[in-house]
Each structure stands twice: as C-alpha cells, then as structure tokens.
Write a protein that holds these residues in place. Structure first.
Motif, PDB file in Angstrom:
ATOM      1  N   GLU A   1      35.212  33.568  59.554  1.00 50.00           N
ATOM      2  CA  GLU A   1      34.906  32.946  58.356  1.00 50.00           C
ATOM      3  C   GLU A   1      34.432  33.633  56.994  1.00 50.00           C
ATOM      4  O   GLU A   1      34.717  33.358  56.007  1.00 50.00           O
ATOM      5  CB  GLU A   1      33.756  31.879  58.818  1.00 50.00           C
ATOM      6  N   SER A   2      33.484  34.571  57.389  1.00 48.22           N
ATOM      7  CA  SER A   2      32.857  35.290  56.234  1.00 48.22           C
ATOM      8  C   SER A   2      34.053  36.469  55.696  1.00 48.22           C
ATOM      9  O   SER A   2      34.048  36.388  54.557  1.00 48.22           O
ATOM     10  CB  SER A   2      31.749  36.306  56.779  1.00 48.22           C
ATOM     11  N   LEU A   3      34.662  36.732  56.334  1.00 47.41           N
ATOM     12  CA  LEU A   3      35.942  37.635  56.129  1.00 47.41           C
ATOM     13  C   LEU A   3      36.915  36.676  55.088  1.00 47.41           C
ATOM     14  O   LEU A   3      37.281  37.161  53.834  1.00 47.41           O
ATOM     15  CB  LEU A   3      36.648  38.407  57.170  1.00 47.41           C
ATOM     16  N   ARG A   4      37.266  35.653  55.588  1.00 40.50           N
ATOM     17  CA  ARG A   4      37.971  34.753  54.609  1.00 40.50           C
ATOM     18  C   ARG A   4      37.354  34.340  53.277  1.00 40.50           C
ATOM     19  O   ARG A   4      38.098  34.471  52.386  1.00 40.50           O
ATOM     20  CB  ARG A   4      38.411  33.547  55.450  1.00 40.50           C
ATOM     21  N   GLY A   5      36.096  34.137  53.622  1.00 45.51           N
ATOM     22  CA  GLY A   5      35.399  33.917  52.175  1.00 45.51           C
ATOM     23  C   GLY A   5      35.383  34.796  51.288  1.00 45.51           C
ATOM     24  O   GLY A   5      35.537  34.567  50.064  1.00 45.51           O
ATOM     25  N   ARG A   6      35.279  35.973  51.531  1.00 44.85           N
ATOM     26  CA  ARG A   6      35.135  37.382  50.745  1.00 44.85           C
ATOM     27  C   ARG A   6      36.658  37.649  50.386  1.00 44.85           C
ATOM     28  O   ARG A   6      36.955  38.129  49.167  1.00 44.85           O
ATOM     29  CB  ARG A   6      34.654  38.416  51.514  1.00 44.85           C
ATOM     30  N   MET A   7      37.906  37.140  51.245  1.00 43.93           N
ATOM     31  CA  MET A   7      39.205  37.369  50.924  1.00 43.93           C
ATOM     32  C   MET A   7      39.136  36.338  49.341  1.00 43.93           C
ATOM     33  O   MET A   7      40.245  36.499  48.572  1.00 43.93           O
ATOM     34  CB  MET A   7      40.232  37.204  51.796  1.00 43.93           C
ATOM     35  N   LEU A   8      38.619  35.263  49.675  1.00 45.65           N
ATOM     36  CA  LEU A   8      38.888  34.277  48.683  1.00 45.65           C
ATOM     37  C   LEU A   8      38.375  34.714  47.160  1.00 45.65           C
ATOM     38  O   LEU A   8      39.124  34.378  46.309  1.00 45.65           O
ATOM     39  CB  LEU A   8      38.168  32.665  49.010  1.00 45.65           C
ATOM     40  N   LEU A   9      37.315  35.388  47.234  1.00 46.61           N
ATOM     41  CA  LEU A   9      36.510  36.070  46.059  1.00 46.61           C
ATOM     42  C   LEU A   9      37.449  37.160  45.314  1.00 46.61           C
ATOM     43  O   LEU A   9      37.187  37.458  44.285  1.00 46.61           O
ATOM     44  CB  LEU A   9      35.171  36.316  46.429  1.00 46.61           C
ATOM     45  N   PHE A  10      38.119  37.976  46.096  1.00 42.99           N
ATOM     46  CA  PHE A  10      38.780  39.296  45.801  1.00 42.99           C
ATOM     47  C   PHE A  10      39.616  38.944  44.750  1.00 42.99           C
ATOM     48  O   PHE A  10      39.476  39.815  43.671  1.00 42.99           O
ATOM     49  CB  PHE A  10      39.410  39.953  46.818  1.00 42.99           C
ATOM     50  N   LEU A  11      40.331  38.068  44.639  1.00 42.97           N
ATOM     51  CA  LEU A  11      41.606  37.874  43.499  1.00 42.97           C
ATOM     52  C   LEU A  11      40.930  37.505  42.265  1.00 42.97           C
ATOM     53  O   LEU A  11      40.988  38.137  41.157  1.00 42.97           O
ATOM     54  CB  LEU A  11      42.573  36.919  43.770  1.00 42.97           C
ATOM     55  N   PRO A  12      39.897  36.629  42.331  1.00 44.77           N
ATOM     56  CA  PRO A  12      39.239  36.292  41.032  1.00 44.77           C
ATOM     57  C   PRO A  12      38.434  37.404  40.479  1.00 44.77           C
ATOM     58  O   PRO A  12      38.234  37.582  39.021  1.00 44.77           O
ATOM     59  CB  PRO A  12      38.230  34.845  41.285  1.00 44.77           C
ATOM     60  N   MET A  13      37.781  38.107  41.218  1.00 45.98           N
ATOM     61  CA  MET A  13      36.864  39.002  41.018  1.00 45.98           C
ATOM     62  C   MET A  13      37.638  40.323  40.342  1.00 45.98           C
ATOM     63  O   MET A  13      37.435  40.930  39.355  1.00 45.98           O
ATOM     64  CB  MET A  13      35.992  39.634  42.084  1.00 45.98           C
ATOM     65  N   ILE A  14      38.771  40.874  40.903  1.00 41.48           N
ATOM     66  CA  ILE A  14      39.503  41.736  40.430  1.00 41.48           C
ATOM     67  C   ILE A  14      40.239  41.320  38.968  1.00 41.48           C
ATOM     68  O   ILE A  14      40.471  42.272  38.137  1.00 41.48           O
ATOM     69  CB  ILE A  14      40.582  42.210  41.509  1.00 41.48           C
ATOM     70  N   SER A  15      40.707  40.092  39.014  1.00 43.01           N
ATOM     71  CA  SER A  15      41.131  39.693  37.736  1.00 43.01           C
ATOM     72  C   SER A  15      40.051  39.714  36.636  1.00 43.01           C
ATOM     73  O   SER A  15      40.391  40.001  35.346  1.00 43.01           O
ATOM     74  CB  SER A  15      41.527  38.060  37.970  1.00 43.01           C
ATOM     75  N   ALA A  16      38.712  39.198  37.083  1.00 43.58           N
ATOM     76  CA  ALA A  16      37.623  39.461  36.121  1.00 43.58           C
ATOM     77  C   ALA A  16      37.302  40.728  35.622  1.00 43.58           C
ATOM     78  O   ALA A  16      36.988  41.208  34.425  1.00 43.58           O
ATOM     79  CB  ALA A  16      36.275  38.758  36.619  1.00 43.58           C
ATOM     80  N   LEU A  17      37.623  41.718  36.381  1.00 50.59           N
ATOM     81  CA  LEU A  17      37.466  43.260  35.963  1.00 50.59           C
ATOM     82  C   LEU A  17      38.586  43.560  35.158  1.00 50.59           C
ATOM     83  O   LEU A  17      38.329  44.468  34.275  1.00 50.59           O
ATOM     84  CB  LEU A  17      37.518  44.016  37.389  1.00 50.59           C
ATOM     85  N   ALA A  18      39.772  42.938  35.419  1.00 54.79           N
ATOM     86  CA  ALA A  18      40.892  43.504  34.454  1.00 54.79           C
ATOM     87  C   ALA A  18      40.569  43.255  33.068  1.00 54.79           C
ATOM     88  O   ALA A  18      40.960  43.946  32.042  1.00 54.79           O
ATOM     89  CB  ALA A  18      42.174  42.827  34.559  1.00 54.79           C
TER      90      ALA A  18
END
Length: 711
Positions: A228-245
């Motif tokens: 469950e923790s892994l899926r939660g962080r997988m959810l965050l990765f796309l928005p976070m990498i988008s925010a970095l762009a």
C-alpha cells in the motif's frame, strides 16, 4: 503473434481438470443442472491462487444473496408481472450501484447478487412452485464448481499473485525511470511521453484491485502494508516529476540561465533512475541507505542559492527546482526500497525518506451522477425487455431478459460499454454454434464419462490458454462458459433441436437487444466522463484555496490524486485536445500549493497573510468560475500580480532574518512582531513560485516585479 506460455498452458489444463471434476461430482450426485458446476469453474478460475480464492468466496456469497432474494420475491409478486419486472430491475440496479462503488474484489459480491436474482427468478415465473428447488440447485452447483476450482488451483502447482504484482510494479519502474530521465533532460512533451503517462496511470489503477486480492495469497500483513505504501508513492511520482519540470523549463528555456553544476546533477539523477533495482539483502536494510541518493542530496544542498538570492526570480526558481528534485529523490528511493522488501518478503526495518502531511489519505473519487446513470441503463433495459417478453408471450423470453441483464451489468462501469456488449453477443453466438456441433454431432457417439472428457479436452484446453491474456480474457471466458452451459450435459443424452434452437436464440436475441439499447442510451464515451472529472477537479481546486473548513486535507489530496489517475486515460481516449493531461497536473499542483499556503497562514505575520489571502481568494474565484462555466479559462492578470506581491513580502521577511539585517530591512515588514522560521518562509515561497508557474506557464520568463528581477 505471441504463442501461449507454459504458464498459460498450465492454467488451462488445471482449469479444465477442475471443470471436469466438478461435472463428474455433479453427475454422480444427480444434480439437476450439472453443467452449471462446470461453467462456474471457468468463471472463477484465475492464474493466481489469491485471485481465484477471493473470486470464489465472493461469487459464493453473491450467488447465495441473489438466490435468497429470488426465493423471497417470486411468490408474492408472480401474479403481477409488470410490478415484478420493476422489482427485478430495481434490485439489479441497486446491487450494480454498490458493485461500481467498490473498486476492490469485494465488488463481485454485489455484481453476482445483482444479476443472479433475475437469472433464477425470471425463468421460474411460469412455475413459481419450483423457485426454492431451482435456487438451491443453482447454489449447490455453483458452490461445487467454486470448491473444485479453489482446490485444484491451490494444490496443483499453485501460482502466487505476489510475483505478478512485482512484475506490474517493475513495468511501472521502467516507465517511471524513462519518464523521469526525459523530464530531467528537458523533454516534457511528445506522443511517447503522453503514452508513458497513460501506462503509468493504468498500472497504478490496476494495482488497487490486485492489492484487494493479495490478502488471499497468504501474504503477511507487513508486506500488505508496504505494498500500500509503494502504491501511495507511485501515485505521487507523476505529479512531483511534473512539478519539477516547470522550474527547470523556466531556467533552461525562458530565462536562459543555468547554474554551474546543475547539468551534471540532473544527469547523475537521471542515471540513478535507470539503475537496476536493488536485489541484494543488504540493499533492503534502512541502515545501508542508498549511497547514490545521499550523494545527490549533498550536491543539492551545495547548489542551494544563498538566502538573500531568494529575492531574485532566478534564485527563487533555482531553489524551487532543487527542492522539488530533493522530493523526487526521496520518493524514488522509497519506491526502490519498498519494491525490494516486497519482492524478497523480508522483515527488515524500513523508514521512509519522504514524509509529508499529505500522505495517508484513503478517500477515493466517485462520479456519483455518472454512476447512477450507468446503473439506470441496465434498469431500463430490463424493464423494456420484460415488457416485450410479457407482451409477446414468448415462452423462452426469460432467457433473453436474463442475458440482457448480465451483459448490461458486466460493462456498466465502462465509459463505452456498447463495443464490449457486442463482443459478448458475438462470443455467445459462437458458443451456440459450438454447443450445437457438440450436442448433435459429437455427443450421440459418447457412451461414458472418459470419452466425454476426451471430447471436451482439445477445444476447452485450447480456449483456456487465452483466458489469462487481457486482450482475450472476456471473449474466451464467455465462449467457455456459454458453450458448457448451452451443451447442457445431463446424466442421459437428451437433445431436441427445436428446444435447443428456441432457447438459445432467446439468449442471442437478448444480447442483441442489450447492444442496441446500450448504443442508444449511452452514445457518449470517455469525452463526457473527462469533462465531468475536469469540472469536479476544478471545484476541488477552488475548495482547496477557499476559507471553507476541510475536515481532512489528507483525504482531499487522496481524492484529487485518485481522480487524476482516472482522468489521464480518459483524456487520451477523448477527442477533446483542449485539455491535455499536463494541464490537469497543473491543476493538482495548484490545489496542493494552495493547501500548503493555508497551512502556512498561522505561522506568518499579518502583512504576509493578507497577501496570501488575496492569492487564495483569486485562485478560488478563478477555478470556481471554470467549474461554473464547465470550461477552462485563462487565469486573470490580477491574480499574477497578487502572487508577485506575496512573494515580495515573503522575501522581505526572509531578508530581515539574515545575520546583520539592517533596521531598514526590518521596517520592510509592516508588523515585525516576531521572526518567522525560515522553514515556513521557504515552504511558502516554494508554494507561491509553484503556483505562479502552474497558473502562468507562458510567463515564466517574466520577472515578478521588473527587469531588475527583485521579488
């Protein structure tokens, strides 16, 4: 063409063996319809033990619930067929709504209960005295098939679900590594990146359903929690990498300013993304850490601009980019560590690197209006089909109604169910042909059960190899189930061509009606769902920036992330290109930045909080207008001026806290009653910079104040 693998052949042979075992036991005990037991094996069987067990349990519960409802409802209302039709349709629609509302394997209970009731009730309305016997027989035969499928699947070369979950996660890691590397290299647009986003979102969505079956795979509780923790962080990765762009684009493309050492830092981070996932036991211990990640963090700290440089737009952008990069590194390290711990099922201690208030929400987003409409389509189909059946006086018309109900329920949750209903129709028509060949050509020459097994083995095993493949799963499963049902194997050979033709034409006619009805009542597809999701997301952005009390910000964040994962695939399927997924990522970032600003308000002085209030009010009004008009609108210039003013005030507070700050610096604050912690000032500045970049991506080269570039 990809040929079936050894695992596909093994699954097919095991399923066929379980189906023949169920058929044999049903024949020995002289159950009324032994073919139901055989068909049930193909319905519940799955290549993985956990999925088979969960599906078997939920099918048994759903069948019992539907059979019980049929026993209770048929006798009182059998004399009023139209009223009974309304009751059947209401029952099916209500249970279908509950099924769509549960995105775990438990939804199967409600789905089965919804269409099992008409399957049992409608064929018995002409002879209601048989309802109890039919319901009991149906439950017994289905339960027999369930038990055989579970026993064979669990004891003969069982395949666990956990390795498949790791395979799905590894596919996500490959996509995420490439997507992250491309973003750090400055590539943020293109068909390949868009397709990669779709795959990553689809994988995260699929994992939610798989996780609900993992507990039936004898998986330890700590592994479930880590998954469950892994899926939660997988959810965050796309928005976070988008925010970095955004800040990277502003620094590289718009401002043409690139600090020394940042290129090598980004290149090394991209290479780290593409490094093989940890496999050694030592790599899974928290004490061992990740040397590459620690090195990257030290280099990020060394590149941080001095505190007084944050007063410039270039300094604020660089600080924001480095801060976002640090978050991405923390999340990626957590994902790598969790994946290793899950794959090796070790009990090693794990402490997360990324810790944030927005983690831990459990709320999901449901479009209740569209769900209700999706359930009303099967309800109306059942009502119209029942009316046609009663009006025509067709003796076998109940078969048409029941298969129409099954087809409409199966695909109600899809944006475009009609194509799948048509495939159901084609698969059933093919099953009628196969069953007819068996029944009138092959079975007259069968004299014992062993010969029957040999006769079934070739076609059923061949079809079974395609069931594990997602592209063929639905069609091949339906062919196997319907063929077994239409053959109607009994202890003695009894076949009447006219009876066979009349009863099976009814089912095919019901599916054709279901297709035409679905096509007429749901002509829209993913485009409508995307528009509704966008409007709902704009309403939540407005809520995030408003003064309305939010009961649980974690759950609000969880709901917004879940909606974004639903929206991304629909944007790809939609013909509306005005709302690309990158804009939806910006909407989410604006909402999260607004929530961060709301949390900062109580920590800042009055002149800063007043400026932030104006920013939040402008964001809330803008997105409320978008939701009200159901159309994305350009952010007003006055809102950018308010953001710039807030950044200037935050920078003034930051300067006043520098060692050796002058009285003039302190006077820049209208109410310097206390010094504010640098952490809250930095977080507030990052939120404002992120909000400005997301709201005005075309103005990232424009200084917030003047050409002197002072914030």
């Amino acid at each position: 063409m990809t040929y079936p693998s050894i695992r596909d052949w093994l699954f097919s042979v095991k399923t066929f063996a379980a189906s023949q075992l169920a058929l044999y036991i049903a024949l020995v005990f002289q159950l009324p319809r032994p073919y139901w037991a055989m068909a049930s094996v193909y319905i519940v069987s799955n290549p993985f033990v956990g999925a088979t067990r969960s599906k078997a349990l939920y099918r048994a519960l759903g069948t019992a619930l539907g059979a019980g409802a049929a026993i209770l409802l048929v006798p009182p209302f059998v004399e009023t067929p139209l009223l009974f039709s309304v009751i059947v349709a209401t029952w099916t629609g209500t249970l279908l709504y509950l099924a769509i509302s549960d995105r775990t394997a438990r939804s199967y209970v409600f789905m089965l209960a919804g269409y099992t009731m008409p399957l049992i009730a409608l064929p018995t309305v002409t002879d209601p005295t048989t309802i109890f016997d039919v319901a009991i027989a149906r439950t017994q035969e289905i339960t027999l098939g369930i038990i055989c499928a579970s026993v064979v699947g669990s004891n003969i070369l069982p395949s666990r679900l956990a390795p498949t979950l790791i395979e799905r996660a590894d596919a996500w890691f490959r996509d995420a590594a490439w997507y992250g590397s491309e973003t750090l290299s400055g590539h943020v647009a293109g068909n390949a990146l868009s397709a990669c986003r779709q795959r990553m979102a689809a994988t995260v969505n699929q994992l939610e359903f798989l996780l609900s079956q993992l507990s039936y795979d004898h998986t330890r509780p700590e592994i479930l929690a880590r998954t469950e923790s892994l899926r939660g962080r997988m959810l965050l990765f796309l928005p976070m990498i988008s925010a970095l762009a955004d800040p990277l684009i502003a620094l590289r493309r718009d401002l043409h300013v690139w600090p020394e050492g940042l290129d090598s830092l980004l290149d090394d981070a991209a290479r780290w993304f593409e490094e093989p996932l940890p496999t050694r036991a030592a790599d899974m211990h928290d004490d061992a850490g990740d040397a590459t990640a620690e090195s990257l963090r030290k280099r990020i700290a060394a590149l941080q601009p001095p505190r007084d440089a944050l007063a410039s737009w270039q300094g604020a952008l660089l600080s924001n980019a480095l801060w976002r990069l640090g978050q991405v590194i923390d999340v990626w390290q957590d994902c790598r560590a969790l994946r290793a711990l899950i794959a090796h099922e070790t009990s090693s201690t794990w402490r997360p690197r990324y810790r944030h208030w927005r983690l831990g929400g459990t709320e999901r987003f449901y479009d209740r209006g569209l769900m209700l409409f999706s359930c009303l389509v099967p309800v109306s189909a059942i009502l119209v089909a029942c009316w046609l059946w009663v009006s025509s006086g067709w003796h076998d018309g109940a078969g048409a109604v029941t298969l129409a109900a099954v087809a409409c329920c199966f695909f109600a949750a899809l944006d475009e169910p009609a194509p799948m209903v048509f495939r159901f129709f084609l698969a059933t028509a093919a099953s009628v042909v196969f069953a007819g060949l068996y029944l009138f050509v092959a079975l007259p020459n069968v004299h014992d059960f062993a010969m029957l097994v040999l006769l079934f083995a070739g076609p059923f095993i061949l079809i079974g190899t395609l069931i594990p493949r997602p592209a063929f799963n639905m069609v091949t499963m339906l062919v196997a189930v319907n063929t077994a049902t239409f053959i109607s194997v009994q202890s003695a050979y009894e076949a009447d061509f006219l009876v066979f033709l009349n009863s099976n034409i009814a089912g095919v006619a019901g599916l054709l009606f279901a297709y035409l009805w679905t096509r007429a009542t749901r002509p829209f597809g993913a485009e409508l769902a995307a528009r509704r999701l966008l409007r709902s997301s704009w309403s939540d952005v407005a809520l995030s920036a408003s003064h309305t009390a939010i009961a649980d910000q974690r759950n609000l964040t969880s709901r917004m992330l879940d909606r974004l994962m639903q929206l991304i695939p629909r944007l790809a399927a939609s013909d509306d290109h005005r709302h690309p997924s990158v804009e939806s990522f910006r909407d989410l970032r604006i909402a999260l930045n607004a929530l961060d600003l709301r949390r900062s308000l109580r920590k800042l002085d009055t002149d800063v909080t007043d400026a932030i209030d104006r920013v939040l009010a402008g964001v809330s009004d803008h997105y409320a207008s978008c939701a009200r008009e159901s159309e994305r609108q350009s952010a007003p210039p006055a809102l950018m001026a308010n953001i710039d003013d807030a950044m200037r005030r935050v920078a003034a507070h930051a300067r006043a806290q520098l060692p050796g700050a002058t009285a003039a610096d302190a006077d820049a604050q209208s109410a310097p009653r206390a010094l504010v912690s640098q952490r809250w000032l930095s977080n507030t500045l990052h939120a404002l910079v992120g909000m400005r970049l997301a709201l005005y991506p075309a103005s990232s080269a424009q200084s917030p104040s003047n050409p002197d570039a002072t914030v």
